[in-house]
Design a protein around this motif. Sequence first.
Motif, mmCIF file in Angstrom:
data_model
loop_
_atom_site.group_PDB
_atom_site.id
_atom_site.type_symbol
_atom_site.label_atom_id
_atom_site.label_comp_id
_atom_site.label_asym_id
_atom_site.label_seq_id
_atom_site.Cartn_x
_atom_site.Cartn_y
_atom_site.Cartn_z
ATOM 1 N N ASP A 175 -4.197 -8.485 0.548
ATOM 2 C CA ASP A 175 -3.135 -7.487 -0.190
ATOM 3 C C ASP A 175 -2.392 -8.032 -1.059
ATOM 4 O OD1 ASP A 175 -4.222 -5.628 1.666
ATOM 5 O OD2 ASP A 175 -2.793 -5.930 3.125
ATOM 6 N N LEU A 176 -2.411 -9.462 -1.339
ATOM 7 C CA LEU A 176 -1.505 -10.133 -2.239
ATOM 8 C C LEU A 176 -2.185 -10.906 -3.364
ATOM 9 C CD1 LEU A 176 0.991 -11.733 0.369
ATOM 10 C CD2 LEU A 176 1.330 -9.691 -1.034
ATOM 11 N N GLY B 297 1.759 -11.396 4.969
ATOM 12 C CA GLY B 297 2.092 -10.131 4.525
ATOM 13 C C GLY B 297 3.326 -9.698 5.731
ATOM 14 N N LYS C 291 6.289 -0.861 5.567
ATOM 15 C CA LYS C 291 6.441 -1.997 4.852
ATOM 16 C C LYS C 291 4.873 -2.648 4.429
ATOM 17 C CE LYS C 291 8.641 -4.757 7.545
ATOM 18 N NZ LYS C 291 9.290 -5.940 8.203
ATOM 19 N N SER C 292 3.927 -2.020 5.128
ATOM 20 C CA SER C 292 2.454 -2.736 4.724
ATOM 21 C C SER C 292 2.234 -2.361 3.273
ATOM 22 C CB SER C 292 1.576 -1.812 5.651
ATOM 23 O OG SER C 292 0.154 -2.453 5.304
ATOM 24 N N PRO C 293 1.953 -3.313 2.717
ATOM 25 C CA PRO C 293 1.496 -3.168 1.103
ATOM 26 C C PRO C 293 -0.086 -2.293 0.934
ATOM 27 C CG PRO C 293 1.145 -5.414 1.567
ATOM 28 C CD PRO C 293 1.843 -4.851 2.884
ATOM 29 N N GLU D 23 -3.287 0.229 1.477
ATOM 30 C CA GLU D 23 -3.582 1.740 1.356
ATOM 31 C C GLU D 23 -4.997 1.921 1.644
ATOM 32 O OE1 GLU D 23 -1.422 4.076 0.916
ATOM 33 O OE2 GLU D 23 0.268 2.942 0.319
ATOM 34 N N LYS E 230 -2.062 2.471 4.849
ATOM 35 C CA LYS E 230 -1.240 1.516 5.518
ATOM 36 C C LYS E 230 -2.127 0.865 6.783
ATOM 37 C CE LYS E 230 2.367 2.358 2.931
ATOM 38 N NZ LYS E 230 2.980 1.475 2.043
#
Length: 266
Positions: free
Chosen positions: A137-138, A184, A206-208, A210, A212
Motif C-alpha cells: 500500500d506504500l 503500514g 487508518k488502513s490506506p 481500498e 480497508k
Amino acid sequence: MKHMNTWTLVTLVAIVCSACIMSGCNNNDSPAAAVSPTDDSSQFVNLTDVVPDAILEIRYYGTYNFVGARIDGYEQPTALLTRRAADSLKAVSDWCVAHGYRLKIYDAYRPQVAVDHFVRWSKAIGDTLAKAYFYPDLDKSVLFAQDYIMEKSGHTRGSTLDLTLFDMQTEKELDMGGTFDWFGPESHPDFCGDPTTGRYTGDNTKSPAEPKRSISEQQFKNRMLLRQAMLSHGFKPLDSEWWHFTLKDEPYPDTYFTFPVRELDR
C-alpha cells in the motif's frame, strides 16, 4: 584590549576542546576510536542458551524479509541479547509455556551494518522485490521519510527483539492478522482496538488500502496476549509494531554495537 582578545581566544579554544571530549568528536586517530566499546560482545548471550524453549526464525538471515535478501551482518541464523534482556525474556518464556505457548523470535540484536544496509536499500527506489509481501500500500520512496527505515535502531543496543507466540496445541503461530515487518498502520498495536484496555473496536479507518484492511477480534486478542506477556515482565512496546519490544531498564541505552550476528563462544 589586546590582552582581553588573547584571553577570549584561549577561553574559546578550551571550550571547544572540552565540547569535543564530551561529545566524542570523530577522530580516527584517537585512542577511543582505536578501542571501540561498540565491538565488545562480552555482556551478550546466545538467546537460546538462556531461553531454550524459544523458536528461532531469523528473517534477516534468509530472504523472506522486506529487502528480499540476506542482510549484512547476519552470519548465522541465531539470536543474541544482552544478559539482562535475556534473563527477563526467560521469565516471559516461562509464563508463556505455562499457558501453552512458546516464543518465536524473528530478530534480536541487530548490528549497525545491518541498519546501514536497510538505509542503502531504502534509497534504491527501483528495488521493490518484496513490495507485494511487506508494503503493497506504500510507495517505497516514503519508507525512509515516514520512519519505517531509520539510521539508528533500538535493536543495535542489544535489548530489543521482534517476536510472536507459537501455540503448542495447534503447533502453529498464533494468528496476529498480519505478518512481521508489514509496513503500514495495520501493524500498530491500536489498529482495530485499544491496547490500554484490551478492547476490540474494529476501527480500521487508518488502513490506506481500498477496501480497508482489518483484523478480527481474535487476532487483536492474540496481539494483546503477546503484549501482556512482555509488558508484565519488564519490556515496553512500540506504538507502530505489535511484535517489537524493548527492555525498560536496558543496560546500554546509548550504545550501538557493531559485532556481527553469530553464535557466541561462551
